[in-house]
Design an enzyme around this catalytic site. Sequence first.
Site, mmCIF file in Angstrom:
data_model
loop_
_atom_site.group_PDB
_atom_site.id
_atom_site.type_symbol
_atom_site.label_atom_id
_atom_site.label_comp_id
_atom_site.label_asym_id
_atom_site.label_seq_id
_atom_site.Cartn_x
_atom_site.Cartn_y
_atom_site.Cartn_z
ATOM 1 N N HIS A 366 -72.105 16.283 -9.921
ATOM 2 C CA HIS A 366 -73.453 16.337 -9.407
ATOM 3 C C HIS A 366 -74.279 16.338 -10.487
ATOM 4 C CE1 HIS A 366 -76.597 19.247 -8.135
ATOM 5 N NE2 HIS A 366 -76.475 18.917 -7.072
ATOM 6 N N THR A 367 -73.937 16.643 -11.689
ATOM 7 C CA THR A 367 -75.041 16.717 -12.869
ATOM 8 C C THR A 367 -75.274 15.057 -13.446
ATOM 9 O OG1 THR A 367 -74.526 18.706 -13.528
ATOM 10 C CG2 THR A 367 -75.351 17.318 -15.262
#
Length: 559
Positions: A366-367
Amino acid sequence: MQTSVPQIAATAAQFDSDFGIVVAGHGSRDTDGVQEFEALVALVHARAQQSQPSQIVTHGYLEFASPTIAAAIEQNIAAGSRRIAVVPGVLLAARHAKNDMPSEMLEMARLHPEIDLHFGAPLNLHPKLLQLAQQRIVEAEAAAPATLPRADTCLVLVGRGTTDPDANGDIAKLARMLEEGMGFGAAMVCYSGVAAPLVADGLRTAARQGYKRLIVLPFFLFDGVLVKRIYAAADDLREREPQLEILKAAYFGAHPLVADVMIERAREAIEGRAAMNCSLCKYRVQIVGFEEQVGEPQRAHHLQVQGLLAKQNSKDASSETSTASTIFPAYEPHPIEAESFRIIAAGRDWSVFPPAHLTVLQRLVHTSGDFQAVDDIFLSPGAVETGIRALLRCKRIVTDVTMVQTGLKRALLEQLGIDTWCGVHDRETHLISQAQGITRSAAGIRRAWEKFGNDIVLAIGDAPTAIMEATRLIREHGWRPQLVIGLPVGFVGTRESKDELRRCLQVPRITNAGTRGGSPWAASVVNGLMIDAVTQLHMESLQSLQSLTVQASAPVTHG
């Protein structure tokens, strides 16, 4: 018609006395301490009514016991008070008196703008409290079988111990005043809480000084878990050192001198004279070693245990109110965040990874926005489980740079009661960096080793030199952080530092290969661990509630 001076004075005195008092206590799991606090409140009420028969006095607790401070303020308002002095029923000004209790009062001020609320100063080194300490020492000496000169006696003063150096310093000041004022051969200071030296260590040191007698004086208002621990440590030392006379002085208790100081603090608050020691307050000025806490917002740290005993003792486990109060809340992602993780879960085959690693790994995807980011992540055996336990037990995260610190989810930190620390910008870090010829990030890691010892989770997201310093301290000085996360980004020394951490078998660790990473990556790993910690607590509370429900519904049999 001209008003006489005595009439004016009488009117002013009546106005000044027209206020309610809320005595705000810490609270305890120990019923003895709670009963003694309530005895002191009754004494405050009785002595306050000597000068103002209509004085309203209520009390509440910050933690564990009930009623809460908010409930005590509501009770005072219901009794007719329109001006209220909230007086901290705690010794010295540390986090509870500087943060937790003011936050309670500010919330009540928001809910009741029509009420004039004032916060009083805590019970600091007031002359009357020094007199009471003197009295407790004299009483202990009177119970001794023999008379000894005080020059042959070492006074051991035991404070609560806090994270506030100002409050801890007041204990040392009190010890010095009693030593000189009463003529002791020496005075030692130790603490029963988070400060060093702890009670057992302090008593052992005092026993080696060569004095014939030790007087152990707990600087505490009431009985409780910590006072019992102090007396138990004194008894243990007496068994080990039978030739040494050890006297256990009483704590303060519900004494008229304490009640009088509380009433004085209430009047000072109403008159706008509540004097807090701000000259050495770590939240207002830069105190050596605590520079990062200047301007820290007043944020309550006690909500998890507020009124806890009443919640635990509630038998109505099936009611909605009981359910809401006993189930630890689950992590609730934002709808966009939830949708992102639905996409991530479906975006690749996750069955090749252990289930315990999925939260952390999917957070990294996600990051980074890259499904392949997790292919070169290294997690040592048990690293995730150890990290979760460390967050719940040690409750401290150290970072190499502030970007990692600011990337941590504030709501999760508050829910779990976790503190964060980054020393990269502190003055002492700069001094060490200059004197030792190392980077500020490496100097900050060295300070964390000295300042906090092993009970931390270390998250490094920027500086390879921070990893190299951490691994050096681990190998050469026996440092054992609970978990080391090393995910810096860059091209100079980055690969080498990560390889060094991967080979550092002495500690659980999470790192990767290559040049990718950065502060958001390190913060994401910690956020994933905190989410898993919250989920674990939530599931445990559900299981506990289900167990209670089954027990409550089980048929009762009589033998």
